[in-house]
Scaffold this active site. Structure first.
Site, PDB file in Angstrom:
ATOM      1  N   ASN A 473      20.399 -19.496  13.273  1.00  0.00           N
ATOM      2  CA  ASN A 473      21.436 -20.223  12.724  1.00  0.00           C
ATOM      3  C   ASN A 473      22.806 -19.704  12.475  1.00  0.00           C
ATOM      4  O   ASN A 473      23.868 -20.563  12.246  1.00  0.00           O
ATOM      5  CB  ASN A 473      20.998 -20.959  11.582  1.00  0.00           C
ATOM      6  N   TYR A 474      22.973 -18.415  12.530  1.00  0.00           N
ATOM      7  CA  TYR A 474      24.162 -17.872  12.834  1.00  0.00           C
ATOM      8  C   TYR A 474      24.413 -17.534  14.293  1.00  0.00           C
ATOM      9  O   TYR A 474      24.666 -16.380  14.525  1.00  0.00           O
ATOM     10  CB  TYR A 474      24.388 -16.355  11.817  1.00  0.00           C
ATOM     11  N   ARG A 475      24.503 -18.337  15.050  1.00  0.00           N
ATOM     12  CA  ARG A 475      24.482 -18.392  16.421  1.00  0.00           C
ATOM     13  C   ARG A 475      25.391 -17.151  16.968  1.00  0.00           C
ATOM     14  O   ARG A 475      26.783 -17.377  16.633  1.00  0.00           O
ATOM     15  CB  ARG A 475      24.790 -19.678  17.136  1.00  0.00           C
TER      16      ARG A 475
END
Length: 531
Positions: A473-475
């Site tokens: 989700n911290y792409r």
């Protein structure tokens, strides 16, 4: 008097007009074909024309920009979707999948638009966007302390609806209220209760998904393998997440928050060094996030740390706890604020004390800026000498900051294979690398992204190895991207995000979407890709 241009000067202009007109014509042709298909596949079909936006629609631009959360992807040169679909009911989602496949366009799925690399609404190939923002219903059932939450709802809306029903229940998820449920939970989801309650996906008990054939499946219908995959493996690789059924968690009536800042001149190095051993091992009810930033104070360059805390209990207990575990911090009762859990959600979202919880329903409260993020995991404490060296490098760079998020607690008790998210026991804390900027243009973007890359490079000796782990989700597309969706391409970023769980995710992908219809720049590939 009319001045005539030489004929040769007319040709580029005519060619330009021809290209534009041809493009619009092709787009309109695709729109008509898609609309016809969607109408035939939807029951009832009378709303269908109202949920499909071509580039010539006067509302297209505002619909597209409403959920762009990173200004890097809101420029004139950013690739735009040919069509945006905004479903009003589940059957519209099924029809959109069927018709996108039939017409041959890639389908990007957007729930909240917070993907740091914009891959839910950007592609270098012709594509449609399925924008889920209308599917935002939340049904809270206090009888069994659960809730069904549609993918287009936001975290803020979820927190508000839980609070409407109970002031002593909540859900362990992120601190940014405008983040969409679909992306947050399918990518694992975490927040300031990760040490007490684990990840968001650790509390998902059912889900609804539209598969590659347009079928709507619940947990029983999809089977345990697919249900496992969409709890941390990224839903967009496997289908369209419609909703999650989550279990709520209990809270005390009073929680405590505090913020403390220190600089190098105020023993920040000693505090950071001690934090690394205390934050992951202290009482599970305490979460302390630490920001590390280069700043200029009194014309002197230094490092400032800011510690933000949530404690599930009263301030007296918290002060006593940290006097024992972390005396270097010097926490006093006057540093603490006691409040309800819903007010703590507002505090963590940077709203002023006394702000009404109604603000959690505001989808426009997010300030869009140019940004880039990266991530890492630390498994052994960084020495004081290592920290001193790091501070020098950060001061030289001048811009990027770090955010340390502690693990430990219940995270140490959940197996790495329980969900696709593998970063459990053995990790002291997660790092988010952060840089924001205001200047427009490609050169500015290159400059600031390079600063962050350099900081990430400096950290190599301090973080996990083989693989160097990262949080989905911290792409971060710097890790690697798929152009042909081969297994080898996917393995590069897949092992960083999922470690050994990548292989099982590939098996699930191969079983449920062998032709690789659901894909993006960092999606899970099937073992033999046909995309």
């Amino acid at each position: 008097m009319t001045i005539s241009l030489p004929p040769v000067l007319h040709l580029p202009l005519l060619a330009f007009v021809f290209i534009i007109c041809s493009s619009w014509a092709a787009s309109d042709s695709v729109y008509e074909s898609f609309l016809q298909c969607l109408t035939s596949q939807s029951n009832p079909s009378h709303h269908v024309p109202d949920i499909v936006y071509s580039q010539s629609n006067s509302s297209y631009k505002s619909i597209l920009q409403a959920y762009i959360r990173n200004a890097r992807f809101n420029t004139s040169s950013t690739p735009k979707p040919v069509i945006i679909i905004t479903p009003l009911r589940e059957s519209h989602v099924s029809a959109a999948v069927i018709c996108s496949k039939k017409i041959g366009f890639q389908l990007k799925i957007r729930s909240g638009g917070h993907d740091f690399e914009g891959i839910s609404y950007v592609s270098d190939k012709p594509f449609f966007v399925l924008d889920m923002f209308n599917l935002r219903s939340i049904s809270v059932n206090m009888a069994d302390q659960s809730a069904w939450v549609e993918a287009g709802a936001t975290l803020g809306e979820l927190y508000y609806r839980i609070w409407e029903n109970s002031e002593v229940h909540g859900f362990p998820a992120g601190v940014c209220p405008t983040v969409g449920i679909g992306g947050h939970i399918s990518g694992a989801g975490y927040g300031n209760m990760v040490r007490k309650y684990g990840l968001s996906v650790d509390h998902v008990v059912d889900a609804k998904i539209v598969d590659v054939n347009g079928k709507i499946l619940d947990r029983k219908g999809m089977g345990e393998d697919l249900f496992w995959a969409i709890r941390g493996g990224g839903g967009a690789s496997f289908g369209v997440i419609l909703a999650y059924n989550i279990k709520l968690v209990p809270f005390p009536e009073t929680v405590t928050v505090f913020e403390i800042e220190r600089t190098l001149e105020q023993n920040a190095t000693d505090i950071v060094y001690k934090w690394q051993s205390v934050a992951p091992t202290t009482d599970n009810n305490l979460f302390t996030r630490m920001l590390v930033q280069p700043v200029i104070l009194n014309r002197q360059k230094t490092i400032r740390i800011s510690i933000y805390a949530l404690y599930l209990g009263g301030s007296n207990n918290l002060v006593s706890l940290l006097a024992k575990d972390f005396p270097e911090l010097g926490l006093k009762k006057e540093n603490c604020l006691e409040m309800s859990w819903i007010d703590s959600a507002l505090w963590w979202a940077s709203f002023d004390n006394g702000t009404s919880p109604n603000v959690l329903l505001d989808r426009n409260s997010y300030h869009v800026k140019f940004m880039k993020r990266k991530s890492d995991y630390v498994q052994t404490p960084i020495s004081k000498d290592g920290l001193a060296w790091l501070w020098k490098r950060m001061i030289e760079l001048g811009e990027p900051g770090l955010v340390f998020n502690p693990y430990g607690g219940i995270m140490n008790e959940i197996k790495a294979t329980e969900t696709p998210f593998p970063h459990r026991a053995g990790n002291l804390f997660k790092i988010q690398y952060s840089i924001n900027w205001m200047e427009t243009g490609i050169e500015a973007e290159k400059k600031y992204k390079n600063l962050l890359k350099r900081l990430h490079s400096y950290m190599t000796g301090f973080v996990s190895k083989n693989p160097r782990s990262a949080y989905l989700n911290y792409r971060d597309l710097d890790i690697g991207i798929s152009k042909n969706w081969t297994y080898q391409e996917g393995k590069v970023y897949g092992e960083s995000y999922f470690d050994g769980n990548f292989e099982r995710l590939v098996d699930v992908k191969t079983a449920v979407d062998p032709d690789n219809f659901f894909r993006n720049e960092q999606s899970i590939p099937p073992r033999t890709s046909k995309a």
